[in-house]
Scaffold this motif. Structure first.
Motif, PDB file in Angstrom:
ATOM      1  N   ASP A   1     -28.387   4.092  98.617  1.00  0.00           N
ATOM      2  CA  ASP A   1     -27.016   3.619  98.833  1.00  0.00           C
ATOM      3  C   ASP A   1     -26.550   2.668  97.731  1.00  0.00           C
ATOM      4  OD1 ASP A   1     -26.816   5.057 101.274  1.00  0.00           O
ATOM      5  OD2 ASP A   1     -27.920   3.471 102.284  1.00  0.00           O
ATOM      6  N   HIS A   2     -26.931   2.987  96.490  1.00  0.00           N
ATOM      7  CA  HIS A   2     -26.476   2.158  95.376  1.00  0.00           C
ATOM      8  C   HIS A   2     -24.968   2.262  95.170  1.00  0.00           C
ATOM      9  CE1 HIS A   2     -29.985   0.458  93.351  1.00  0.00           C
ATOM     10  NE2 HIS A   2     -30.635   1.509  93.785  1.00  0.00           N
ATOM     11  N   GLY A   3     -24.426   3.432  95.490  1.00  0.00           N
ATOM     12  CA  GLY A   3     -22.981   3.601  95.401  1.00  0.00           C
ATOM     13  C   GLY A   3     -22.444   3.848  94.001  1.00  0.00           C
ATOM     14  N   GLN A   4     -23.307   3.960  93.008  1.00  0.00           N
ATOM     15  CA  GLN A   4     -22.820   4.210  91.639  1.00  0.00           C
ATOM     16  C   GLN A   4     -22.085   5.541  91.559  1.00  0.00           C
ATOM     17  OE1 GLN A   4     -23.046   1.821  89.688  1.00  0.00           O
ATOM     18  NE2 GLN A   4     -24.904   0.669  90.112  1.00  0.00           N
TER      19      GLN A   4
ATOM     20  N   PHE B   1     -18.326   5.689  92.139  1.00  0.00           N
ATOM     21  CA  PHE B   1     -17.395   5.352  91.074  1.00  0.00           C
ATOM     22  C   PHE B   1     -17.211   6.504  90.111  1.00  0.00           C
ATOM     23  CE2 PHE B   1     -17.253   1.219  92.633  1.00  0.00           C
ATOM     24  CZ  PHE B   1     -16.046   0.727  92.170  1.00  0.00           C
TER      25      PHE B   1
ATOM     26  N   GLU C   1     -21.300  15.650  87.413  1.00  0.00           N
ATOM     27  CA  GLU C   1     -22.387  15.500  86.431  1.00  0.00           C
ATOM     28  C   GLU C   1     -22.556  14.023  86.035  1.00  0.00           C
ATOM     29  OE1 GLU C   1     -24.624  17.529  85.540  1.00  0.00           O
ATOM     30  OE2 GLU C   1     -23.836  19.500  86.089  1.00  0.00           O
ATOM     31  N   ASP C   2     -21.437  13.322  85.903  1.00  0.00           N
ATOM     32  CA  ASP C   2     -21.527  11.890  85.605  1.00  0.00           C
ATOM     33  C   ASP C   2     -22.213  11.143  86.752  1.00  0.00           C
ATOM     34  OD1 ASP C   2     -20.369  12.067  83.144  1.00  0.00           O
ATOM     35  OD2 ASP C   2     -18.347  11.537  83.811  1.00  0.00           O
TER      36      ASP C   2
ATOM     37  N   VAL D   1     -24.455  12.348  88.732  1.00  0.00           N
ATOM     38  CA  VAL D   1     -25.890  12.646  88.615  1.00  0.00           C
ATOM     39  C   VAL D   1     -26.541  11.670  87.636  1.00  0.00           C
ATOM     40  CG1 VAL D   1     -27.557  14.355  87.763  1.00  0.00           C
ATOM     41  CG2 VAL D   1     -25.612  15.096  89.165  1.00  0.00           C
ATOM     42  N   ASP D   2     -25.852  11.442  86.507  1.00  0.00           N
ATOM     43  CA  ASP D   2     -26.412  10.562  85.464  1.00  0.00           C
ATOM     44  C   ASP D   2     -26.541   9.117  85.919  1.00  0.00           C
ATOM     45  OD1 ASP D   2     -26.578  12.615  83.693  1.00  0.00           O
ATOM     46  OD2 ASP D   2     -24.786  12.087  82.548  1.00  0.00           O
ATOM     47  N   VAL D   3     -25.571   8.624  86.666  1.00  0.00           N
ATOM     48  CA  VAL D   3     -25.569   7.190  86.968  1.00  0.00           C
ATOM     49  C   VAL D   3     -26.358   6.832  88.222  1.00  0.00           C
ATOM     50  CG1 VAL D   3     -23.369   6.787  85.811  1.00  0.00           C
ATOM     51  CG2 VAL D   3     -23.398   7.241  88.277  1.00  0.00           C
ATOM     52  N   CYS D   4     -26.862   7.814  88.932  1.00  0.00           N
ATOM     53  CA  CYS D   4     -27.625   7.493  90.146  1.00  0.00           C
ATOM     54  C   CYS D   4     -28.974   6.883  89.774  1.00  0.00           C
ATOM     55  CB  CYS D   4     -27.849   8.749  90.986  1.00  0.00           C
ATOM     56  SG  CYS D   4     -28.979   8.438  92.352  1.00  0.00           S
ATOM     57  N   PRO D   5     -29.214   5.628  90.151  1.00  0.00           N
ATOM     58  CA  PRO D   5     -30.457   4.952  89.745  1.00  0.00           C
ATOM     59  C   PRO D   5     -31.716   5.622  90.272  1.00  0.00           C
ATOM     60  CG  PRO D   5     -28.870   3.355  90.578  1.00  0.00           C
ATOM     61  CD  PRO D   5     -28.318   4.718  90.892  1.00  0.00           C
ATOM     62  N   THR D   6     -31.617   6.303  91.395  1.00  0.00           N
ATOM     63  CA  THR D   6     -32.813   6.940  91.936  1.00  0.00           C
ATOM     64  C   THR D   6     -32.851   8.433  91.612  1.00  0.00           C
ATOM     65  OG1 THR D   6     -31.802   7.437  94.067  1.00  0.00           O
ATOM     66  CG2 THR D   6     -32.839   5.283  93.847  1.00  0.00           C
ATOM     67  N   GLN D   7     -31.871   8.898  90.819  1.00  0.00           N
ATOM     68  CA  GLN D   7     -31.817  10.306  90.409  1.00  0.00           C
ATOM     69  C   GLN D   7     -31.925  11.229  91.623  1.00  0.00           C
ATOM     70  OE1 GLN D   7     -31.683  11.429  86.668  1.00  0.00           O
ATOM     71  NE2 GLN D   7     -30.453   9.653  87.225  1.00  0.00           N
TER      72      GLN D   7
END
Ligand code: FAD
Ligand code: SF4
Lengths: 62, 412
Positions: free
Chosen positions: A12-15, A18, A47-48, A50-56
């Motif tokens: 639940d980082h929420g990145q 955004f 795709e963006d 996917v990139d910014v998710c800290p836990t991938q």
């Protein structure tokens, strides 16, 4: 396009919310909810996300 | 003649650059040179869940997009030298690679303490944490009752302390600073971090330097500047980092604290001129961010390799194709630094550059919530919001993102 979030990995980082607010958002308890079949026009944003998710945790399939 | 891009450093920055090159239409050869044996993997879990749960490359490997399936990975051999004018990279095994575009993404390594005592090796009980192999070596030592002394109370030091404590170790964190994480977060949240760690049984020795390690072959204790000797089975050195730029030492690049770059991440020579076709990405790129000011800085946050990699991939593809390069350079790059940290039940989330707050006592102040519980702190320079940090309150912290860099008093 099919979007899958590994809910065991998601923290639940929420990145993602955004990067692609049309597809991902946090509910009132702060937990992730998402559209698993977003429109193809949102591919770039997803795709963006996917990139910014800290836990991938996010994967995309066609 | 087809062109070749060589990316040095097979980690997040290198991977994202390769993807962005392909996305921008560069279809010639990409070679990624990496010192580690592993394909790119995610480092943040190494001090958090993976350190607690068990280490494997599959647990942390980045998924590979189809677009980079034809990239050549030369892993396990570091770059040793580079000739920027002739455009030739030399590897440690003597092999050479000509290139048309070069990307520097070799990141950081942990700095080790130079004090008397056993050498900085795992066999001597002295650990650091930057790579998967480091994490695997440390993991075997984190058994219940083991006495762990963590040197340095920055993010990585605090995370290791929390993880080791959760695994049942006796943990003492030593730092020269008055509070843990005081440099990135300031005293207000530094003191909160300390309180929360202490509530879980972590001990601190603050304002303390290390003067020696005791023990013959293996460390048995850590001697502090106060004269106290902390008994230790394992030492984790998390004091600070060095940029991996030695392989560029014979060039005339400006290597003062990383690789000095312009806003397109083009590397600068010492005479101040940027070099077309040579870029830096990730932790070691020192670049100006117009979101804040025109001072070039390095940012050791996980989102920066991705942001810089995308920027460099598209600029380099434009340079090599001869189309759109001027526009790529003229466009502005102003990424919002983002950082998170998990320590015990505390989730810290940071946006912007809290470290750029001014020196006025009121510059760092609570925006929402309660210090004892969940809280959001704003870091200002005058009326400008430079950064926000939340403990918990994730959704509310996010609301400040768009206000950062601007004169703002409330969430927008
Ligand atoms: C334990 C740990 C926890 C972290 N936690 C967080 C966190 O919670 N939140 C956050 O925002 N950030 C965190 N970070 C920071 C984040 O992981 C980094 O910002 C990111 O890894 C930087 O990526 P990079 O590609 O610039 O460099 P790196 O990931 O450092 O990769 C550089 C690569 O280059 C290789 N290399 C070095 N020299 C050579 C050479 N001569 N030739 C070839 N290859 C070479 C290295 O072996 C390495 O594989 C953490 C980092 C660590 C180590
Ligand atoms: S960014 Fe990743 S971890 Fe965060 S909410 Fe989205 S899917 Fe979950």
């Amino acid at each position: 396009m099919r979007v899958t979030v590994d809910m065991d990995a998601c923290q639940d980082h929420g990145q993602c919310c955004f990067a692609a607010p049309e597809v991902f958002h946090l509910d009132d308890d702060g937990h992730l909810v998402y559209d698993a079949n977003p429109d193809d026009s949102l591919r770039e944003k997803v795709e963006d996300a996917v990139d910014v998710c800290p836990t991938q945790a996010i994967t995309v399939a066609d | 003649m087809p062109s070749r891009v060589v990316i040095v450093g097979a980690s997040l920055g290198g991977l994202r650059t390769a993807e962005a090159l392909r996305k921008a239409g560069f279809s010639d050869e990409i070679v990624v040179v990496g010192a580690e044996e592993h394909l790119p993997y995610n480092r943040p879990p190494l001090s958090k869940e993976v350190l607690a749960a068990g280490i494997s490359h599959t647990a942390v490997a980045f998924p590979m997009r189809a677009s980079v399936s034809d990239v050549t990975w030369r892993l396990g051999v570091p770059a040793a030298d580079c000739d920027i004018d002739r455009r030739v990279l030399t590897l440690a095994d003597g092999a050479t690679l000509d290139y048309d575009g070069l990307v520097v993404g070799t990141g950081l390594r942990s700095r080790r303490l130079a004090v008397p005592g056993p050498p900085p090796t795992v066999a001597a009980g002295r650990h650091s944490l930057r790579t998967l192999d480091d994490a695997a070596a440390l993991r075997t030592e984190l058994v219940p009752g083991a006495r762990i002394v963590v040197l340095g109370a920055g993010f990585i030091g605090c995370e290791v302390a929390a993880t080791a404590r959760t695994l049942g170790c006796e943990v003492t964190a030593v730092a020269i600073d008055p509070y843990p994480m005081v440099r990135p977060l300031g005293a207000l949240l530094g003191a909160q971090t300390q309180r929360r760690h202490e509530a879980h049984g972590v001990q601190f020795r603050l304002g303390a330097g290390v003067t020696a390690f005791h023990g013959d072959v293996k460390v048995t204790g850590v001697e502090l500047s106060s004269g106290e000797v902390l008994p230790a089975d394992v030492v984790v050195e998390a004091i600070s980092s060095h940029c991996n730029t030695e392989w560029l030492a014979s060039t005339d690049l400006d290597l003062t604290d990383g690789v000095l770059c312009d806003n397109t991440l083009r590397a600068h020579r010492r005479d101040g001129s940027p070099i077309d076709g040579v870029h830096a990405v990730g932790d070691l790129a020192r670049f100006p961010n117009p979101l804040f000011d025109d001072v070039p800085r390095r940012v050791e946050h996980w989102n920066i390799p991705t942001e810089t990699g995308k920027r460099v991939g598209s600029a380099l593809a434009a340079y090599l194709s001869g189309e759109g390069y001027d526009a790529a350079i003229a466009s502005e790059f102003a990424p919002l630094p983002a950082f998170w940290s998990d320590q015990f039940d505390m989730r810290l989330q940071s946006f912007g550059a809290p470290g750029l707050a001014g020196g006025d006592p009121d510059d760092i102040r609570i925006l929402e919530g309660d210090l004892e519980d969940e809280v959001i702190v704003g870091y200002h320079r005058g009326e400008r919001l430079m950064g926000v940090v939340g403990i918990g309150m994730l959704k509310s912290v996010m609301a400040y993102r768009s206000a950062i860099g601007h004169v703002a008093t409330a969430a927008s």
